[in-house]
Enzyme design. Structure first.
Site, PDB file in Angstrom:
ATOM      1  N   GLU A 155      68.874  79.270  38.533  1.00 50.13           N
ATOM      2  CA  GLU A 155      68.136  78.783  39.699  1.00 50.13           C
ATOM      3  C   GLU A 155      66.900  77.971  39.304  1.00 50.13           C
ATOM      4  OE1 GLU A 155      65.712  80.314  43.679  1.00 50.13           O
ATOM      5  OE2 GLU A 155      66.725  81.778  42.405  1.00 50.13           O
ATOM      6  N   LYS A 197      72.243  77.943  41.735  1.00 48.77           N
ATOM      7  CA  LYS A 197      71.451  78.092  42.958  1.00 48.77           C
ATOM      8  C   LYS A 197      70.254  77.187  42.791  1.00 48.77           C
ATOM      9  CE  LYS A 197      68.740  81.262  45.820  1.00 48.77           C
ATOM     10  NZ  LYS A 197      68.350  82.662  46.115  1.00 48.77           N
ATOM     11  N   GLY A 241      61.546  78.166  52.064  1.00 53.47           N
ATOM     12  CA  GLY A 241      60.505  78.120  53.086  1.00 53.47           C
ATOM     13  C   GLY A 241      60.887  77.353  54.337  1.00 53.47           C
TER      14      GLY A 241
END
Length: 347
Positions: A155, A197, A241
């Site tokens: 990630e 990811k 977010g």
């Protein structure tokens, strides 16, 4: 669902819920045992604390998830710290003891792991040193995981904070991802046994330019086509977010471009935490510290239906998708029963 006690505790406190181990446990349990979720989820990333928690029946969460055909994984990295000599750049701790922890997590039921390496675009960064240090760490982590029998999710996460435009975001994402794959190959990582990811390629939150969802989708697919090895078959975007609606609109547009253009052999899906959990936690406000698990469960299913539709390029803003409220295996069993009755009548 890989937030540690401190992170989820801060979110609890913001909505008036006390941060206790039991509150964390029952909240996680709702995320894992809501009927119907295995129509939308194939895996769940657990915090180390959650790996050893149990549901109300005394079944450890990893085994409870497996019974529902949801693959359990773990977040093995430790804390982030500033990279010396590179103000604003960071690296993640935890490689030195990773092999031993992987052994323990695998014994507890984990099938995969996920390591996050956050980077930030600024006037000075991310520096080349920060990119190389973080991507080499991800490659070393992936190799250790594979050696211990866990599938590694890598990630690289370029956070949305900043004033950068979409073109700058594309350039940095291309540099970061190409460095990552080069490092993985040099370390001898089995590429077919890994999953990506990553962040959505987005302009900075303080960028003055407004971009359409289609422009952002084209930027993301361009980055994938220029850097992503075909050997890695899965791309799961984090929400970073964004709101559920914002993340869904972007993921949906990316899959529509993929479906329209072809030449992109990857499964492009979601691995969202904040986008799914923020609306759930908002339901706790004004409840006197109680966690409204039933309300959360209903909303959670609706959110997963939206995410699933976006992962197929079928999300339509403002039109809620149909929600499946039965577990996949229960639904299949019920569907088979009329056939059995008909066969009995023929006999």
């Amino acid at each position: 669902t890989d937030e540690g006690p401190g992170t989820i505790g801060g979110r609890f406190e913001n909505v008036g819920v006390e941060n206790t181990e039991e509150h964390r446990r029952i909240y996680r349990q709702m995320l894992y045992d809501t009927p119907g979720i295995n129509n939308y989820l194939s895996a769940a990333i657990l915090d180390p604390e959650t790996m050893y928690q149990k549901d109300d029946d005394g079944v450890p969460f990893p085994q409870a998830l497996e019974k529902r055909n949801i693959i359990p994984g773990v977040k093995p990295h430790l804390k982030v710290y500033e990279l010396p000599g590179c103000p604003g750049d960071t690296v993640m701790q935890g490689l030195d003891s990773l092999a031993q922890r992987c052994k323990e997590y695998k014994a507890a039921g984990a099938k995969f792991a996920k390591w996050r390496s956050p980077l930030q675009i600024s006037r000075w960064g991310p520096s080349r040193l920060a990119i190389e240090a973080n991507m080499n760490d991800l490659a070393r982590y992936a190799l250790i995981c594979q050696d211990e029998g866990l599938v590694p999710i890598v990630e690289p996460d370029i956070v949305m904070k900043g004033e950068h435009d979409l073109e700058t975001a594309m350039a940095v994402n291309i540099e970061v991802q190409s460095t990552l794959y080069k490092a993985m190959l040099e370390h001898g990582v089995y590429m077919e046994g890994t999953i990506l990811k990553t962040n959505l390629v987005n302009p900075g939150l303080s960028c003055d330019t407004d971009y359409s969802v289609e422009e952002i989708a084209m930027a993301n697919t361009a980055v994938l086509r220029r850097t992503m090895p075909v050997a890695i078959r899965g791309v799961n975007f984090l929400s970073g977010g964004q709101t559920l609606e914002g993340a869904a609109a972007r993921l949906n547009a990316i899959n529509q471009v993929k479906n329209r253009m072809g030449r992109m052999p990857w499964n492009i899906s979601f691995s969202w935490s904040w986008a799914l959990q923020a609306p759930l936690l908002d339901l706790c406000k004004g409840k006197g510290g109680k966690i409204p698990l039933k309300e959360m469960s209903e909303l959670y299913l609706q959110e997963l239906a939206i995410a699933s539709a976006a992962a197929q390029g079928k999300y339509k803003e403002g039109i809620p998708p149909e929600v499946i409220r039965e577990d996949e295996e229960v639904k299949k069993k019920d569907a088979d029963e009329p056939t059995k009755e008909a066969e009995a009548k023929k006999e």
